[in-house]
Scaffold this motif. Structure first.
Motif, short mmCIF file in Angstrom:
data_model
loop_
_atom_site.label_atom_id
_atom_site.label_comp_id
_atom_site.label_asym_id
_atom_site.label_seq_id
_atom_site.Cartn_x
_atom_site.Cartn_y
_atom_site.Cartn_z
N UNK A 70 -21.55 80.39 12.03
CA UNK A 70 -21.60 80.31 10.74
C UNK A 70 -20.59 79.72 10.20
N UNK A 73 -21.83 76.02 10.23
CA UNK A 73 -22.87 75.60 9.85
C UNK A 73 -24.02 75.17 10.84
N UNK A 75 -27.29 75.65 12.82
CA UNK A 75 -28.64 76.28 12.93
C UNK A 75 -29.29 76.11 14.16
N UNK A 90 -24.04 65.05 12.59
CA UNK A 90 -24.68 65.98 13.15
C UNK A 90 -25.86 65.51 14.14
N UNK B 116 -24.80 84.97 4.17
CA UNK B 116 -24.42 83.68 4.83
C UNK B 116 -25.10 82.61 4.41
N UNK B 117 -24.56 81.57 3.77
CA UNK B 117 -24.94 80.25 3.29
C UNK B 117 -25.17 79.44 4.14
N UNK B 118 -26.46 78.96 4.38
CA UNK B 118 -27.00 78.20 5.46
C UNK B 118 -26.81 76.72 4.79
N UNK B 119 -25.90 75.87 5.22
CA UNK B 119 -26.04 74.45 4.53
C UNK B 119 -26.93 73.57 5.23
#
Lengths: 113, 595
Positions: A70, A73, A75, A90, B116-119
Motif C-alpha cells: 500500500x 503503491x 499493484x 516503475x 486504499x487509494x491505488x495510484x
C-alpha cells in the motif's frame, strides 16, 4: 531471499557514458514463484552488466511485508521501482525485456533502439 | 438455485402481496445497502458475498453509491468495509462525501472503514515481461483482514486498464480477483464506466455477473433525472424498471415507482370534504384513502375546495400535506382567509404543512420522489396537490399521467385521502382532464362556469364518485366570506338558472307565493263571511219561527179554552133541558163528571 537485501558486488565496469549516480532500485515480488525468481535473476544481471557497483538493489517480498504494497503503491508483481536518480520509474514484469529496462533506466542512448 | 427461483416466481406471481415479505430460506442471502429504495427494488439488497457491478457514465453517482453502501454497512449493519479507490484519494473522497454528512475519517478511526487509494499512472509504468496483479490482491487482502471487512468497493477498477498496457493479463487477473473476492466472502461493489454499446468500457459485466446495476440519466426539457436499473440479478427477483433516484443531503434515495399492484386496503370510513352540502351530496363525504379530482376552468374555486378539505382534515385532528405548485403558502393562506378558512392557525398547530415549489425546478421524477419523501417523513392522512396540471410544464401528458398513477398508487397503498386540482382550459372539453387521469380518480368534482344573462356563475357537478350513492344534481357553488356554499339551482325552460337569474327566479317565486297566500286568505275570509251570513239568516229564521210558534201556541190555547167553554155550556144546556144520554140516564152533573 525473501525480505533480504541482496547486494551484488561490482564485477565489471559499466558501458554508460559519464554518469556516476548511484541507482537505488527496489524489486517487489510476491512470493517465490518462478516469475519472482526470474525477475530477480534478470534484474541482477542487468544491473551487473550496466551499472556495475553503482547500484543498490533491494528485493522485497510483499507477502512478508504486505503493508509496503500500500505504502509504495504496488499493484502488479513483480514491480521494480527506480527511486534514484530521479525521475521515479516503475517497471512491471519478470524483467525479461532487457532493452526496455535499460532504456527506462536511462542506461542506453535512445538512438540505439 | 434455479429451481428455488422458479418456485418463488410462481409463488410471487400468484400473490402480489407477498412480494415485500422477507426472503424465504431458499433465496439468496442479501446484504442490505441501506440506500433508500434500493433494497426494495432488489428485494433485500445486494447478493451477499458476491460482487455487484455498478456502471454508469461519469458523474452519475457510482462512487457515491459505493461509499454509501460502505458507510451504511458500517454504521447500520455492523459490517466494516474497504474502499479501494483508483480515481480519488482518501482526502478527496472524504471531502466529497462530507456534504452528505458522512465522516469517513471517523469511521477509519473506529476501524470500520479502510480507504486504499491505488495510484495508477501510465507514464510511470514500463512493462518489462510477464506480471500479475498480486500487489492489488495483497493490499486488498490485508485491508479486509485487518478490520474484518464484510464489504468491499472497488472504485473504479477499470482505471487500471489505462495504467497497464496488457489487457489480456488484466482480464485474466480481474477474473481471478472477482473469484477471489467470492472466496473471501465479502460483498463487493465494483464500479465501472459506461462504454459505447456495452455496459462498461472494458466489459467488466463479463466477469461480474451476479448483479449488475446501471446508473443513467436523462435530460428532458433541460431537466435531468438520474435513473437506476437493475440489469441483472442472478438468483433473485428484482424490479426491472428504470427507477429515478435522487442525491440529496441524506444521500441516495431510489424511488420504486411502479405500481405495487392493485391490492390497496380500502376503507368505508368517510372524511369530510369541508363543505357540508357536498358531504350530503356524496352521502357523507369522501371515502378515506380515495383520490379526489377537482377540475375546472380558471377561477372556479378549485383551490377553495382543496382548502376546505385541508381545513376539514385539520379540524378532525389529522395532519395534512398541501403541495402547492402555483401559489406561495402565504398567498394561499391569505386567499383562503378571505373565504373564512383559517389555514395559518393549523400551520401553527403543526397539523398543516405546505410544500410549495415551482414545478420546473425539478423533473417529474424528482417531484414524485420529493412528495414520497415528504409523505414518509410527515405521515399525513390527507394530501392536497394544487394543481396537478402545472406538472405539464416539466413533462408531457403521458409522463405526467404515469407520474400521477404512481403517486396515486403510493397514496392509496398508504391509505391517504388525496385531493388533486386540475385546471381545464376554456377551449377544452369540460368532462376531460388535460392529463387524462380521470379514470384513476375515485371522486370527480367538476366546477364550471355557467354563463347566462351576461354573468358567469359557478356550478358544481359530481361527475363520478365510485362506490357511493351521490346526488346527480348540479349545485350552484358560491364563495362567501363563510366559505364555499352549495345552493340548489333552478331549472327552467332556458336551462339552469344561476346568479342573478336565480335571484330573479327566487324573487318571482317569492312573489307568486305571496300572491298564493293572499288568495288563500281572501278565500278564507269569504268563507268566514258566508258562514256568518248563513248563521245570521238561521238566527233570524229561528227568531221568526219562535214568534210564530208562540202565537200559534197562544191561539191554540185560546181555541182549547173556547172548546171547553162550549162543551160546558152544552152540558149545562142539556141538564137544563133534562136530556138523557144514549144509555137513557139523566145527564147529571155527577154523571158528566164521571165520564
Amino acid at each position: 531471499m525473501s525480505n533480504s537485501k541482496v547486494r551484488v558486488e561490482k564485477e565489471y565496469g559499466a558501458d554508460v557514458d559519464g554518469a556516476d549516480d548511484t541507482y537505488v532500485l527496489r524489486l517487489y515480488i510476491a512470493g517465490t514463484t518462478p516469475r519472482s525468481t526470474r525477475a530477480v535473476m534478470n534484474i541482477k544481471e542487468i544491473c551487473e552488466k550496466a551499472l556495475a557497483s553503482r547500484y543498490d538493489l533491494e528485493v522485497i517480498d510483499i507477502y512478508q511485508q504486505p503493508s509496503l504494497a500500500k505504502d509504495c503503491q504496488i499493484i502488479a508483481a513483480p514491480t521494480l521501482i527506480k527511486e534514484l536518480p530521479p525521475p521515479l520509474r516503475k517497471f512491471i514484469g519478470d524483467m525479461s525485456n532487457t532493452e526496455k529496462i535499460l532504456l527506462g533506466l536511462d542506461l542506453k542512448p535512445k538512438e540505439h533502439v | 438455485m434455479k429451481r428455488a427461483f422458479k418456485k418463488l416466481t410462481k409463488r410471487q406471481l400468484g400473490n402480489g402481496a407477498s412480494r415485500s415479505r422477507a426472503p424465504r430460506h431458499e433465496q439468496l442471502e442479501k446484504a442490505p445497502t441501506g440506500i433508500q429504495g434500493l433494497d426494495e427494488i432488489t428485494f433485500g439488497g445486494l447478493p451477499k458475498g458476491r460482487p455487484t457491478l455498478i456502471c454508469g457514465s461519469a458523474g452519475f453517482g457510482k462512487t457515491l453509491m459505493g461509499v454509501e453502501f460502505l458507510v451504511r454497512g458500517a454504521m447500520e449493519y455492523g459490517e466494516p468495509g474497504v474502499l479501494m479507490a483508483f480515481e480519488e484519494t482518501e482526502a478527496e473522497l472524504a471531502k466529497n462525501v462530507a456534504s452528505l454528512g458522512y465522516d469517513l475519517y471517523d469511521l477509519i478511526e473506529k476501524k470500520k472503514l479502510i480507504i486504499d487509494y491505488v495510484h495508477v499512472e501510465r507514464s510511470e509504468i514500463e512493462e518489462a515481461g510477464e506480471y500479475d496483479l498480486e500487489g492489488l490482491f495483497i493490499r486488498l487482502g490485508l485491508a479486509i483482514d485487518s478490520i474484518g471487512a464484510k464489504r468491499v468497493v472497488l472504485d473504479t477498477i477499470e482505471a487500471i486498464f489505462s495504467g497497464f498496457p496488457n489487457a489480456n493479463i488484466l482480464r485474466a487477473e480481474l477474473r481471478r480477483l472477482f473469484r477471489w473476492l467470492k472466496t473471501k466472502g465479502v460483498t463487493a461493489v465494483i464500479t465501472g464506466e459506461r462504454g459505447e454499446g456495452a455496459l462498461t468500457r472494458h466489459g467488466l459485466e463479463e466477469y461480474v455477473s451476479d448483479c449488475v446495476i446501471l446508473l443513467d440519466h436523462r435530460v428532458n426539457d433541460q431537466m435531468s433525472t438520474r435513473r437506476l436499473r437493475v440489469v441483472k440479478y442472478r438468483g433473485s427477483l428484482h424490479g426491472t424498471n428504470e427507477y429515478p433516484f435522487l442525491i440529496d443531503e441524506e444521500g441516495i434515495s431510489v424511488l420504486p415507482v411502479t405500481s405495487l399492484g392493485l391490492d390497496h386496503k380500502i376503507s368505508f370510513e368517510r372524511v369530510s370534504s369541508g363543505v357540508q352540502r357536498l358531504d350530503a351530496m356524496l352521502g357523507g363525504g369522501y371515502y378515506r384513502g380515495s383520490t379526489i379530482l377537482v377540475s375546472g376552468t380558471a377561477g372556479t374555486g378549485k383551490s377553495s375546495m382543496a382548502g376546505h378539505f385541508a381545513e376539514a382534515a385539520c379540524r378532525a385532528g389529522e395532519r395534512c400535506l398541501y403541495v402547492a405548485s402555483e401559489e406561495s403558502p402565504d398567498q394561499i393562506m391569505r386567499n383562503m382567509h378571505s373565504i373564512g378558512i383559517d389555514l395559518a392557525g393549523w400551520v401553527k398547530k403543526g397539523l398543516l404543512k405546505f410544500d410549495a415549489e415551482r414545478p420546473n425546478i425539478y423533473g417529474l421524477e424528482m417531484h414524485l420522489l420529493r412528495i414520497h419523501k415528504l409523505i414518509s417523513q410527515y405521515q399525513p392522512p390527507a394530501v392536497v396537490l394544487d394543481p396537478i396540471t402545472n406538472y405539464l410544464a416539466v413533462g408531457d401528458q403521458l409522463e405526467v399521467k404515469s407520474m400521477l398513477i404512481r403517486l396515486i398508487d403510493f397514496l392509496k397503498s398508504k391509505g391517504i385521502t388525496a385531493v388533486f386540482t386540475s385546471l381545464t382550459h376554456g377551449g377544452d372539453a369540460m368532462e376531460g382532464t388535460v392529463i387524462g387521469v380521470s379514470s384513476l380518480i375515485d371522486t370527480w368534482l367538476l366546477l364550471r362556469d355557467i354563463e347566462s344573462n351576461g354573468e358567469r356563475n359557478r356550478g358544481l357537478y359530481v361527475i363520478k364518485s365510485r362506490g357511493m350513492a351521490h346526488s346527480n344534481q348540479i349545485r350552484e357553488f358560491l364563495l362567501t366570506s363563510k366559505g364555499a356554499q352549495l345552493l340548489d339551482v333552478y331549472l327552467g325552460a332556458e336551462g339552469v338558472l344561476t346568479g342573478s337569474a336565480r335571484v330573479a327566479q327566487e324573487a318571482k317565486e317569492t312573489a307568486a307565493a305571496i300572491l298564493r297566500q293572499q288568495e288563500i286568505e281572501r278565500r278564507q275570509r269569504e268563507l268566514d263571511r258566508k258562514r256568518a251570513a248563513l248563521d245570521a239568516q238561521i238566527a233570524a229564521l229561528r227568531a221568526s219561527y219562535e214568534v210564530e210558534s208562540q202565537e200559534l201556541e197562544m191561539g191554540l190555547a185560546e181555541e182549547r179554552l173556547r172548546e171547553e167553554k162550549l162543551a160546558a155550556d152544552r152540558l149545562d144546556m142539556a141538564r137544563i133541558r133534562r136530556a138523557d144520554d144514549e144509555n137513557g140516564r139523566w145527564k147529571s152533573k155527577n154523571n158528566r163528571k164521571q165520564s
